[in-house]
Design a protein around this motif. Structure first.
Motif, mmCIF file in Angstrom:
data_model
loop_
_atom_site.group_PDB
_atom_site.id
_atom_site.type_symbol
_atom_site.label_atom_id
_atom_site.label_comp_id
_atom_site.label_asym_id
_atom_site.label_seq_id
_atom_site.Cartn_x
_atom_site.Cartn_y
_atom_site.Cartn_z
ATOM 1 N N THR A 1 63.693 -35.920 -28.492
ATOM 2 C CA THR A 1 63.608 -37.125 -29.301
ATOM 3 C C THR A 1 64.900 -37.399 -30.060
ATOM 4 O O THR A 1 65.180 -38.533 -30.424
ATOM 5 N N LEU A 2 65.716 -36.381 -30.266
ATOM 6 C CA LEU A 2 66.997 -36.578 -30.947
ATOM 7 C C LEU A 2 67.972 -37.360 -30.091
ATOM 8 O O LEU A 2 68.848 -38.048 -30.594
ATOM 9 N N PHE A 3 67.826 -37.249 -28.773
ATOM 10 C CA PHE A 3 68.765 -37.856 -27.841
ATOM 11 C C PHE A 3 68.170 -39.015 -27.063
ATOM 12 O O PHE A 3 68.780 -39.527 -26.138
ATOM 13 N N ALA A 4 66.982 -39.434 -27.412
ATOM 14 C CA ALA A 4 66.237 -40.409 -26.616
ATOM 15 C C ALA A 4 66.964 -41.738 -26.420
ATOM 16 O O ALA A 4 66.873 -42.338 -25.360
ATOM 17 N N ASP A 5 67.668 -42.229 -27.416
ATOM 18 C CA ASP A 5 68.277 -43.550 -27.314
ATOM 19 C C ASP A 5 69.766 -43.516 -26.980
ATOM 20 O O ASP A 5 70.416 -44.563 -26.953
ATOM 21 N N ILE A 6 70.307 -42.374 -26.690
ATOM 22 C CA ILE A 6 71.725 -42.267 -26.361
ATOM 23 C C ILE A 6 71.958 -42.746 -24.929
ATOM 24 O O ILE A 6 71.206 -42.411 -24.024
ATOM 25 N N ASP A 7 72.986 -43.533 -24.727
ATOM 26 C CA ASP A 7 73.406 -43.999 -23.406
ATOM 27 C C ASP A 7 72.398 -44.899 -22.697
ATOM 28 O O ASP A 7 72.306 -44.901 -21.491
ATOM 29 N N LEU A 8 71.633 -45.661 -23.431
ATOM 30 C CA LEU A 8 70.763 -46.636 -22.784
ATOM 31 C C LEU A 8 71.599 -47.795 -22.288
ATOM 32 O O LEU A 8 72.505 -48.246 -22.983
ATOM 33 N N ILE A 9 71.282 -48.271 -21.138
ATOM 34 C CA ILE A 9 72.030 -49.382 -20.532
ATOM 35 C C ILE A 9 71.449 -50.679 -21.023
ATOM 36 O O ILE A 9 70.299 -50.844 -21.194
ATOM 37 N N GLN B 1 55.648 -33.671 -25.684
ATOM 38 C CA GLN B 1 55.906 -33.398 -27.095
ATOM 39 C C GLN B 1 57.218 -32.636 -27.297
ATOM 40 O O GLN B 1 57.231 -31.540 -27.853
ATOM 41 N N PRO B 2 58.337 -33.216 -26.828
ATOM 42 C CA PRO B 2 59.616 -32.510 -26.924
ATOM 43 C C PRO B 2 60.071 -32.353 -28.368
ATOM 44 O O PRO B 2 59.798 -33.200 -29.217
ATOM 45 N N THR B 3 60.755 -31.262 -28.618
ATOM 46 C CA THR B 3 61.296 -31.004 -29.948
ATOM 47 C C THR B 3 62.680 -31.608 -30.075
ATOM 48 O O THR B 3 62.983 -32.307 -31.026
ATOM 49 N N LEU B 4 63.533 -31.340 -29.115
ATOM 50 C CA LEU B 4 64.911 -31.807 -29.159
ATOM 51 C C LEU B 4 65.106 -33.141 -28.451
ATOM 52 O O LEU B 4 65.978 -33.905 -28.819
ATOM 53 N N ARG C 1 63.138 -20.194 -33.419
ATOM 54 C CA ARG C 1 63.252 -20.064 -31.969
ATOM 55 C C ARG C 1 62.163 -20.871 -31.283
ATOM 56 O O ARG C 1 61.051 -20.993 -31.778
ATOM 57 N N MET C 2 62.519 -21.392 -30.112
ATOM 58 C CA MET C 2 61.544 -22.117 -29.311
ATOM 59 C C MET C 2 60.738 -21.120 -28.492
ATOM 60 O O MET C 2 61.288 -20.165 -27.960
ATOM 61 N N SER C 3 59.458 -21.389 -28.368
ATOM 62 C CA SER C 3 58.636 -20.562 -27.490
ATOM 63 C C SER C 3 58.944 -20.948 -26.041
ATOM 64 O O SER C 3 59.565 -21.990 -25.775
ATOM 65 N N LYS C 4 58.493 -20.121 -25.130
ATOM 66 C CA LYS C 4 58.688 -20.443 -23.711
ATOM 67 C C LYS C 4 57.997 -21.747 -23.352
ATOM 68 O O LYS C 4 58.515 -22.537 -22.572
ATOM 69 N N GLU C 5 56.836 -21.982 -23.942
ATOM 70 C CA GLU C 5 56.102 -23.227 -23.673
ATOM 71 C C GLU C 5 56.861 -24.429 -24.221
ATOM 72 O O GLU C 5 56.958 -25.466 -23.557
ATOM 73 N N GLN C 6 57.408 -24.316 -25.410
ATOM 74 C CA GLN C 6 58.205 -25.406 -25.972
ATOM 75 C C GLN C 6 59.423 -25.682 -25.099
ATOM 76 O O GLN C 6 59.771 -26.843 -24.856
ATOM 77 N N MET C 7 60.071 -24.623 -24.626
ATOM 78 C CA MET C 7 61.241 -24.775 -23.766
ATOM 79 C C MET C 7 60.866 -25.439 -22.447
ATOM 80 O O MET C 7 61.569 -26.313 -21.954
ATOM 81 N N ARG C 8 59.710 -25.063 -21.904
ATOM 82 C CA ARG C 8 59.240 -25.668 -20.649
ATOM 83 C C ARG C 8 58.986 -27.161 -20.853
ATOM 84 O O ARG C 8 59.408 -27.992 -20.054
ATOM 85 N N ARG C 9 58.306 -27.518 -21.951
ATOM 86 C CA ARG C 9 58.033 -28.925 -22.230
ATOM 87 C C ARG C 9 59.327 -29.705 -22.423
ATOM 88 O O ARG C 9 59.474 -30.834 -21.934
ATOM 89 N N GLU C 10 60.270 -29.122 -23.131
ATOM 90 C CA GLU C 10 61.560 -29.766 -23.366
ATOM 91 C C GLU C 10 62.283 -30.024 -22.045
ATOM 92 O O GLU C 10 62.801 -31.105 -21.795
ATOM 93 N N LYS C 11 62.284 -29.010 -21.194
ATOM 94 C CA LYS C 11 62.965 -29.119 -19.896
ATOM 95 C C LYS C 11 62.345 -30.224 -19.039
ATOM 96 O O LYS C 11 63.065 -31.062 -18.493
ATOM 97 N N PHE C 12 61.022 -30.250 -18.958
ATOM 98 C CA PHE C 12 60.373 -31.264 -18.136
ATOM 99 C C PHE C 12 60.571 -32.670 -18.699
ATOM 100 O O PHE C 12 60.726 -33.626 -17.944
ATOM 101 N N TYR C 13 60.566 -32.793 -20.022
ATOM 102 C CA TYR C 13 60.837 -34.099 -20.629
ATOM 103 C C TYR C 13 62.248 -34.560 -20.271
ATOM 104 O O TYR C 13 62.444 -35.709 -19.857
ATOM 105 N N GLN C 14 63.225 -33.671 -20.424
ATOM 106 C CA GLN C 14 64.618 -34.031 -20.133
ATOM 107 C C GLN C 14 64.812 -34.395 -18.666
ATOM 108 O O GLN C 14 65.505 -35.371 -18.345
#
Length: 71
Positions: free
Chosen positions: A63-71, A58-61, A13-26
C-alpha cells in the motif's frame, strides 16, 4: 556492543504468511500495471483490481507503493 539503541525503533518482522501475501499482491499488481500500460485495462479497472487485491492479500508494504508510476 549494540549498534542500535533500544528506544523502540526496532522493526517488526514479517511472518511467512505476511511475506507470502505481500509477494502475491506485488506480482498481481505488476501484471495489472503492465495491462494498464498496454492499454488492455483502463485506470478505473486498474483501481478496481487494486482495491480487490488489497482486500484479498492485505499487504503491509504494498500500500505504500500503490500509486507510484501510474500511467
Amino acid at each position: 556492543m549494540r549498534a542500535t539503541s533500544g528506544t523502540g525503533s526496532e522493526v517488526a518482522r514479517m511472518s511467512k504468511e505476511q511475506m507470502r501475501r505481500e509477494k502475491f499482491y506485488q506480482i498481481t499488481m505488476s501484471i495489472a500495471k503492465r495491462m494498464l500500460a498496454d492499454g488492455l485495462i483502463s485506470k478505473e479497472e486498474y483501481a478496481i483490481i487494486d482495491t480487490k487485491m488489497k482486500e484479498k492479500y492485505q499487504p503491509t508494504l504494498g500500500t505504500l507503493f500503490a500509486d507510484i508510476d501510474l500511467i
